[in-house]
Scaffold this motif. Structure first.
Motif, PDB file in Angstrom:
ATOM      1  N   HIS A  34      60.746   5.573 -15.930  1.00  0.00           N
ATOM      2  CA  HIS A  34      60.054   4.310 -15.641  1.00  0.00           C
ATOM      3  C   HIS A  34      58.863   4.591 -14.708  1.00  0.00           C
ATOM      4  O   HIS A  34      58.878   4.223 -13.525  1.00  0.00           O
ATOM      5  CB  HIS A  34      61.003   3.306 -14.995  1.00  0.00           C
ATOM      6  N   PRO A  35      57.821   5.222 -15.195  1.00  0.00           N
ATOM      7  CA  PRO A  35      56.708   5.606 -14.326  1.00  0.00           C
ATOM      8  C   PRO A  35      55.899   4.408 -13.840  1.00  0.00           C
ATOM      9  O   PRO A  35      55.816   3.376 -14.514  1.00  0.00           O
ATOM     10  CB  PRO A  35      55.859   6.503 -15.237  1.00  0.00           C
ATOM     11  N   PRO A  40      58.202  15.381 -22.873  1.00  0.00           N
ATOM     12  CA  PRO A  40      57.932  14.066 -22.278  1.00  0.00           C
ATOM     13  C   PRO A  40      56.441  13.810 -22.079  1.00  0.00           C
ATOM     14  O   PRO A  40      55.622  14.730 -22.028  1.00  0.00           O
ATOM     15  CB  PRO A  40      58.658  14.143 -20.939  1.00  0.00           C
ATOM     16  N   ALA A  41      56.112  12.541 -21.967  1.00  0.00           N
ATOM     17  CA  ALA A  41      54.740  12.106 -21.690  1.00  0.00           C
ATOM     18  C   ALA A  41      54.815  10.733 -21.028  1.00  0.00           C
ATOM     19  O   ALA A  41      55.895  10.138 -20.917  1.00  0.00           O
ATOM     20  CB  ALA A  41      53.916  12.051 -22.972  1.00  0.00           C
ATOM     21  N   ALA A  42      53.687  10.248 -20.579  1.00  0.00           N
ATOM     22  CA  ALA A  42      53.611   8.916 -19.992  1.00  0.00           C
ATOM     23  C   ALA A  42      52.282   8.296 -20.364  1.00  0.00           C
ATOM     24  O   ALA A  42      51.261   8.990 -20.437  1.00  0.00           O
ATOM     25  CB  ALA A  42      53.763   8.978 -18.468  1.00  0.00           C
ATOM     26  N   THR A  43      52.296   7.007 -20.629  1.00  0.00           N
ATOM     27  CA  THR A  43      51.071   6.288 -20.965  1.00  0.00           C
ATOM     28  C   THR A  43      50.940   5.069 -20.058  1.00  0.00           C
ATOM     29  O   THR A  43      51.934   4.568 -19.520  1.00  0.00           O
ATOM     30  CB  THR A  43      51.053   5.829 -22.437  1.00  0.00           C
ATOM     31  N   ALA A  44      49.711   4.601 -19.905  1.00  0.00           N
ATOM     32  CA  ALA A  44      49.473   3.409 -19.087  1.00  0.00           C
ATOM     33  C   ALA A  44      48.218   2.714 -19.558  1.00  0.00           C
ATOM     34  O   ALA A  44      47.343   3.316 -20.183  1.00  0.00           O
ATOM     35  CB  ALA A  44      49.337   3.799 -17.603  1.00  0.00           C
ATOM     36  N   GLU A  81      48.507  -4.257 -15.171  1.00  0.00           N
ATOM     37  CA  GLU A  81      48.664  -2.874 -15.578  1.00  0.00           C
ATOM     38  C   GLU A  81      50.089  -2.660 -16.078  1.00  0.00           C
ATOM     39  O   GLU A  81      51.007  -3.426 -15.749  1.00  0.00           O
ATOM     40  CB  GLU A  81      48.338  -1.910 -14.436  1.00  0.00           C
ATOM     41  N   HIS A  82      50.256  -1.618 -16.848  1.00  0.00           N
ATOM     42  CA  HIS A  82      51.562  -1.345 -17.448  1.00  0.00           C
ATOM     43  C   HIS A  82      51.662   0.137 -17.729  1.00  0.00           C
ATOM     44  O   HIS A  82      50.662   0.784 -18.084  1.00  0.00           O
ATOM     45  CB  HIS A  82      51.727  -2.132 -18.755  1.00  0.00           C
TER      46      HIS A  82
END
Length: 364
Positions: free
Chosen positions: A38-39, A77-81, A94-95
Motif C-alpha cells: 500500500h505505497p 513488484p512495481a508501484a504506480t501513482a 493523488e492515488h
C-alpha cells in the motif's frame, strides 16, 4: 493556456542535473516503495523521479502519472501513482497502488471536465473517468459504434479502436472506420482521419470521415508508405517512411483540400536514428507541427504552413514529448528502471515555442 500558466510554479532552466543524494539510500527507499503493498503517492513520486506522462483538463488542471518498476528484472513488484494539480498549482488529489512490473503503466487523456483512463489492455475494460477533484466515475462501455463528433477523443488507436465522448462518459468504437485502417486520428472537430493499407499493391491512402461517412481520400506518394498520423484544426500530417527510416511528411492545412509533400524543410530526415516507431508527431493549437524522436532531436514548424522547421534547443534529453494547446511538455527520464536519476530528470515546460524551458515545480 492562461489557466495552465497558473497551474505550474516553475524554476528557470539551469545548467546542471538533479542531485540524487546518496545512491545507496535512494536504492533502499526505492525497493521499499515497490515492495510496499500500500505505497504512499508521495513515496512513489519521489522514487520515480520523473512522471511518465502529463495531460491537461480544460480548466487547466494537470494529471501526472508516475511509475516505479523493478530494476533487476522485467518481472517482480512495481508501484504506480497519479497526482492531479489544480490551476493554482496545488495538489488536489493523488492515488498510488502496488503493481506488477510486467503490467503497462497507467495512462490518461485530458478531456472536458477532467481525465479518462486509457484501457490497460485489449478492449475497454479498465477505463474510467476522473473529474478535476480526483473523484472516479464509471464510464459507459458499448459495442455500438458512434459517429465521431466534436469533443470526442481517440482513446485507443487499434485493437480495438475506441473513442471517448466526455458529454456522456461513453467509450465506444467509432463508426465507419475502414477495415484496413492501420492508423487513426480524431481531431477536435470530430473528423476521423485514417491511414488505410490495402492488401493489394495499391498505395496506402489517407481517408477522412465526418459523421461516420467518408468525405475524401488521398494516396500516399510512391515510393513511400504511411507512418504516424496527427490531426487538429483542419491540419493533418502523415509521416512518410521508406524501409526502416522516416523520410518526410504528407501535409494538408485546409481539411484535405490540398496536400503537400515535405521532404526537407530543415529536418535532416536521414539523421533520425531511432526508426519510425520512435517518431514524435504533434500539432500545436496554432497549426504548427512538432516533429522529432524519443530520446533524440526535435523540430518545430516556423508557421502553420509547415513547410520550414527549426530545431529546438532542449535543457535535457527528452525521452517523451507532448503538446497541449501551444504549450510544450518534455520529460527527461531513464529509458529503463533505475535507482538513480539521470541528468535533468523531470518535467520541463515551454510556453514560447521552445525558446525558454522551465522545470516543473509544485506550490504545495
Amino acid at each position: 493556456m492562461a489557466a495552465a500558466s497558473a497551474a505550474l510554479a516553475l524554476t528557470a532552466c539551469g545548467p546542471g542535473g538533479f542531485d540524487d543524494g546518496d545512491s545507496g539510500d535512494r536504492e533502499a527507499k526505492y525497493k521499499r516503495v515497490i515492495e510496499d503493498p500500500h505505497p504512499r503517492p508521495a513515496d512513489v513520486i519521489e522514487a520515480a523521479g520523473a512522471p511518465t506522462g502529463v495531460v491537461r483538463a480544460d480548466d487547466g488542471s494537470l494529471l501526472l502519472t508516475y511509475d516505479a518498476s523493478n530494476v533487476e528484472d522485467d518481472e517482480g513488484p512495481a508501484a504506480t501513482a497519479w497526482r492531479i494539480v489544480g490551476p493554482d498549482g496545488r495538489t488536489v488529489a493523488e492515488h498510488a497502488e502496488h503493481a506488477d512490473a510486467e503490467a503497462a503503466p497507467a495512462a490518461f487523456k485530458g478531456v472536458r471536465g477532467g481525465f479518462v483512463r486509457v484501457p490497460p489492455g485489449e478492449g475497454a475494460e479498465g477505463a474510467y473517468a476522473l473529474d478535476v477533484r480526483g473523484k472516479q466515475h464509471k464510464v459507459i462501455i458499448t459495442d455500438t459504434p458512434l459517429r465521431t463528433r466534436p469533443g470526442d477523443i481517440l482513446l485507443a488507436e487499434l485493437e480495438p479502436t475506441l473513442i471517448y465522448r466526455p458529454a456522456t462518459r461513453t467509450v465506444a468504437p467509432p463508426a465507419g472506420v475502414p477495415g484496413d485502417a492501420i492508423r487513426l486520428a480524431v481531431d477536435e472537430r470530430g473528423t476521423a482521419w485514417s491511414l488505410d493499407q490495402p492488401l493489394t499493391e495499391d498505395p496506402n491512402r489517407v481517408v477522412w470521415q465526418r459523421d461516420g461517412r467518408s468525405v475524401g481520400s488521398t494516396a500516399v506518394p510512391k515510393p513511400y508508405a504511411g507512418g504516424i498520423l496527427a490531426a487538429r484544426g483542419g491540419t493533418a500530417a502523415l509521416s512518410l517512411t521508406q524501409g526502416e527510416g522516416v523520410r518526410g511528411l504528407l501535409v494538408t492545412t485546409d481539411g484535405g483540400g490540398h496536400w503537400r509533400t515535405v521532404l526537407a524543410g530543415g529536418i535532416p530526415w536521414r539523421e533520425l536514428k531511432h526508426g519510425p516507431e520512435s517518431l514524435v508527431l504533434e500539432l500545436l493549437a496554432d497549426g504548427r507541427l512538432l516533429v522529432g524522436e524519443e530520446g533524440g532531436r526535435y523540430w518545430l514548424a516556423d508557421d502553420r504552413t509547415n513547410s520550414a522547421f527549426h530545431e529546438l534547443k532542449t535543457p535535457a534529453k527528452f525521452t517523451s514529448f507532448t503538446v497541449d494547446g501551444t504549450t510544450l511538455y518534455g520529460i527527461a527520464d531513464a529509458t529503463t528502471a533505475t535507482y538513480n536519476l539521470v541528468k535533468g530528470e523531470g518535467l520541463w515546460v515551454s510556453r514560447d515555442g521552445g525558446r525558454e524551458w522551465r522545470r516543473y515545480g509544485q506550490r504545495g
